[in-house]
Design an enzyme around this catalytic site. Sequence first.
Site, short mmCIF file in Angstrom:
data_model
loop_
_atom_site.label_atom_id
_atom_site.label_comp_id
_atom_site.label_asym_id
_atom_site.label_seq_id
_atom_site.Cartn_x
_atom_site.Cartn_y
_atom_site.Cartn_z
N HIS A 104 0.83 -1.21 0.00
CA HIS A 104 0.00 0.00 0.00
C HIS A 104 0.86 1.26 0.00
CE1 HIS A 104 -3.18 -2.75 0.94
NE2 HIS A 104 -2.55 -3.14 2.04
N HIS A 134 5.32 6.11 7.01
CA HIS A 134 5.07 5.75 5.62
C HIS A 134 4.59 6.97 4.84
CE1 HIS A 134 1.17 5.24 7.67
NE2 HIS A 134 0.73 5.83 6.58
N HIS A 164 2.16 8.81 1.51
CA HIS A 164 1.05 8.82 0.55
C HIS A 164 1.42 9.80 -0.56
CE1 HIS A 164 -1.62 6.64 3.36
NE2 HIS A 164 -0.93 7.29 4.28
N GLU A 194 -3.04 13.18 1.85
CA GLU A 194 -4.36 12.74 2.30
C GLU A 194 -5.11 13.92 2.90
OE1 GLU A 194 -3.81 8.91 4.50
OE2 GLU A 194 -4.66 8.25 2.59
N HIS A 236 3.27 9.99 7.19
CA HIS A 236 2.59 9.69 8.45
C HIS A 236 3.55 9.01 9.40
CE1 HIS A 236 -1.61 9.80 6.41
NE2 HIS A 236 -1.16 11.01 6.74
N THR A 281 -6.23 6.02 8.15
CA THR A 281 -6.74 6.33 6.80
C THR A 281 -6.72 5.10 5.91
OG1 THR A 281 -4.59 6.97 5.91
CG2 THR A 281 -5.87 8.70 6.99
N THR A 282 -6.40 3.95 6.49
CA THR A 282 -6.45 2.68 5.77
C THR A 282 -7.29 1.71 6.59
OG1 THR A 282 -4.43 1.96 6.90
CG2 THR A 282 -4.16 2.95 4.73
ZN ZN Z 1 -0.92 6.90 6.22
#
Ligand code: ZN
Length: 285
Positions: free
Chosen positions: A87, A114, A116, A128, A141, A221-222
């Site tokens: 992801h 991680h 995005h 995000e 994040h 958010t996942t």
């Molecule tokens: Zn994240």
Amino acid sequence: MKYTLFFFTWNFMAVGLSRADHDWCYIELSCGPSAWANKFPMCGNTHQSPINIETASAKVNPDMKPLIFESPSQHKTREATVTNNGHSFDVKLKEDYTLRGALHPAIFKLKSFHFHFGAPGRLTKGSEHRINKKAYPMEMHIVFYNSNYKSADEAMQHDDGLAVLGVFFEVGAKNYVMQTIIDQLPNIKYKGQSAVFSMSLDDLLPRRLLSSYYGYKGSLTTPPCTENVAWRVLAQPLKISKKQLKTITKSLYYTRANDHHKERMWNNYRPVQPLNKRVVSHYLK
Ligand SMILES: [Zn+2]
């Protein structure tokens, strides 16, 4: 003729298998963000993340505490592991970094961090969270868990379990610390691959950035989208070059090395979620 038929049948099965591997995803309709709540009911709840932050309505809240981010290494590079988790790319450090001030007086421990990001060459999407509806090309994040619990997994089960620092990136000068991570991306092209390298998170996150942030209560958010995250979104972005962003958006795949169907990893951000009467506060030093 027989061989051709066999070949097609086998290919079809391989595609079927690799797609079934996705519990959830970002791109395909069948497993993308609008379908998450079918399998993960909490993704359909009312206190979800990310959100759009309207700075004019985020009042300065004197009860909010300064964020104190501490590390034992003090700007020395230390061992890190970066993993393609299917992801995003996720970095774990060996040392115990801590964060105080997110939910006073709890001390949070670093789990991992991680990223995005958007599609190659598209610099107006990728983050995000949004600030006054504006998206940045990338968001980091940094995930922490409450040290009152024995592990990140245990903390995940509790309402005060997680704190996440959201850090935007905007296009600018080359980011030399990010480059140490980017250099590893060719080694983790596919889901499940990891690489060991060394870096300093202190050098990536200058402490002065902690002097202005937005805070609100939201979710992962996942999937499973649990609503146990004290979000701390930094007002000031970090810089990264156009070339570095392009490399990030072109280096990785959502799929495994042996999957027949190859899907490039980009646009791995969830759309903004309704605020639903939540209050966003502003901390300003
Ligand atoms: Zn994240």
